[in-house]
Enzyme design. Structure first.
Site, PDB file in Angstrom:
ATOM      1  N   GLY A 292       7.152   5.771  20.075  1.00 43.28           N
ATOM      2  CA  GLY A 292       8.096   5.101  19.113  1.00 43.28           C
ATOM      3  C   GLY A 292       8.180   5.524  17.622  1.00 43.28           C
TER       4      GLY A 292
ATOM      5  CB  THR B 248       6.458   0.947  15.069  1.00 40.92           C
ATOM      6  OG1 THR B 248       7.936   0.564  15.027  1.00 40.92           O
ATOM      7  CG2 THR B 248       5.774  -0.023  13.981  1.00 40.92           C
TER       8      THR B 248
ATOM      9  N   GLY C 279       4.135   0.108  19.625  1.00 42.13           N
ATOM     10  CA  GLY C 279       5.114  -0.608  19.330  1.00 42.13           C
ATOM     11  C   GLY C 279       5.748  -1.612  20.595  1.00 42.13           C
ATOM     12  CB  ALA C 280       6.724  -4.273  21.267  1.00 40.35           C
TER      13      ALA C 280
ATOM     14  CE  LYS D  94       4.803  -0.642  24.949  1.00 44.61           C
ATOM     15  NZ  LYS D  94       5.296   0.127  23.629  1.00 44.61           N
ATOM     16  N   GLY D  95       9.645   0.251  26.516  1.00 40.44           N
ATOM     17  CA  GLY D  95      10.475   1.104  27.189  1.00 40.44           C
ATOM     18  C   GLY D  95      11.827   1.352  26.758  1.00 40.44           C
TER      19      GLY D  95
ATOM     20  CD  GLU E 213       4.999   3.481  25.253  1.00 41.81           C
ATOM     21  OE1 GLU E 213       5.569   2.175  25.416  1.00 41.81           O
ATOM     22  OE2 GLU E 213       5.381   3.807  24.437  1.00 41.81           O
TER      23      GLU E 213
ATOM     24  CE  LYS F 143      12.090  -3.221  17.089  1.00 44.00           C
ATOM     25  NZ  LYS F 143      10.853  -2.246  17.730  1.00 44.00           N
TER      26      LYS F 143
HETATM   27  C1  5RP Z   1       9.173   3.178  23.613  1.00 40.92           C
HETATM   28  C2  5RP Z   1       8.583   2.142  23.412  1.00 40.92           C
HETATM   29  C3  5RP Z   1       8.320   1.986  22.120  1.00 40.92           C
HETATM   30  O1  5RP Z   1       7.197   1.297  21.817  1.00 40.92           O
HETATM   31  C4  5RP Z   1       9.483   0.702  21.624  1.00 40.92           C
HETATM   32  O2  5RP Z   1      10.659   1.158  22.221  1.00 40.92           O
HETATM   33  C5  5RP Z   1       9.432   0.444  20.148  1.00 40.92           C
HETATM   34  O3  5RP Z   1      10.016   1.536  19.688  1.00 40.92           O
HETATM   35  P1  5RP Z   1      10.252   1.705  17.677  1.00 40.92           P
HETATM   36  O4  5RP Z   1       8.694   1.380  17.450  1.00 40.92           O
HETATM   37  O5  5RP Z   1      10.801   2.752  17.671  1.00 40.92           O
HETATM   38  O6  5RP Z   1      11.134   0.465  17.523  1.00 40.92           O
HETATM   39  O7  5RP Z   1       8.168   1.165  24.183  1.00 40.92           O
HETATM   40  O8  5RP Z   1       9.670   3.402  25.154  1.00 40.92           O
END
Ligand code: 5RP
Length: 243
Positions: A47, A49, A98-99, A110-111, A119, A137
């Protein structure tokens, strides 16, 4: 999926609020500074973050990184960090990720970026699992912030029966995630498909997670229940909130 973040240029503040990218960085730096020591084995997810966490690690720590995505490899090497894996280091000191949404009980969705199984494996191998996110979030209950549903990774041949079973048993609908080009379904890092379960109401997430995983064809869900030890949110006002 380990995307380069769009760094804010110029003024750090936008109409009095810290932009999301700055908030991600604040959370990532605070979490790395608090939880990671030199020579530790650290798992990182994917991700935008997490890019800031790797950046901070590269600048301040010497450690071994076990990664979810090979796309992270270049970033890790660029930052002078040592690449590892779960064969060499099956036990991680810390995992950081991240989440898409975090509720009051630290249950995560997540995902959103398509990675969830690897992950979850990495997080499950860690003594401490730390989550970093921007203020968007932060949620009281899942579904309040993240509107795209719970990702469920499925074996491709099973996506229709799994989708029906989820809708029948838990309500809502579980929709096959398509590539942005609409040319076909999104294919995960494990060569599987993703269903996004758009649930209609709050659930007992632990029970639902277990029940979905029991449906033949389900590989993993993007529900992380009872895994996160601490979450760092970068806030709009420039502070860092932890939960
Ligand atoms: C990827 C994930 C990421 O951790 C989640 O989508 C957060 O992403 P970002 O930091 O870009 O907001 O689970 O599948």
């Amino acid at each position: 999926h380990l995307k380069e973040p769009t760094l804010c240029s110029g003024s750090r503040r936008h109409h009095g609020t810290l932009m999301a990218e700055e908030a991600k960085k604040l959370a990532a730096y605070a979490a790395v500074d608090t939880h990671i020591q030199n020579n530790q084995v650290v798992g990182v997810g994917s991700g935008s973050t997490i890019v800031y966490a790797v950046d901070r690690l590269g600048k301040t720590k010497i450690c071994f990184l076990s990664i979810v995505l090979i796309q992270a490899r270049q970033l890790i090497l660029q930052h002078g960090l040592t690449l590892s894996d779960l064969e060499r280091h099956p036990e991680l000191d810390v995992a950081i990720d991240g989440a898409d949404e975090v509720d009051a009980a630290l249950t995560l969705i997540k995902g959103g970026g398509g990675c969830l199984t690897q992950e979850k494996i990495v997080a499950g191998c860690a003594k401490h699992f730390i989550v970093i996110a921007d203020y968007r979030k932060d949620s009281k209950a899942l579904g309040q912030q993240w509107k795209k549903g719970v990702p469920v990774e499925v074996i491709p041949m099973a996506y229709v029966p799994v989708s029906r079973a989820i809708a029948r048993r838990f309500g809502g609908e579980a929709v096959l995630r398509m590539a942005v080009s609409k040319a076909g379904p999104v294919v995960t890092d494990n060569s599987n498909f993703i269903l996004d379960w758009k649930f209609e109401h709050a659930q007992k997430w632990k029970e639902v997670n277990t029940a979905i995983k029991m449906i033949p064809g389900v590989v993993e869900t993007g529900l992380f229940v009872g895994m996160a030890e601490r979450v760092y949110f970068g806030m709009e006002d420039g502070s860092v909130k932890t939960r």
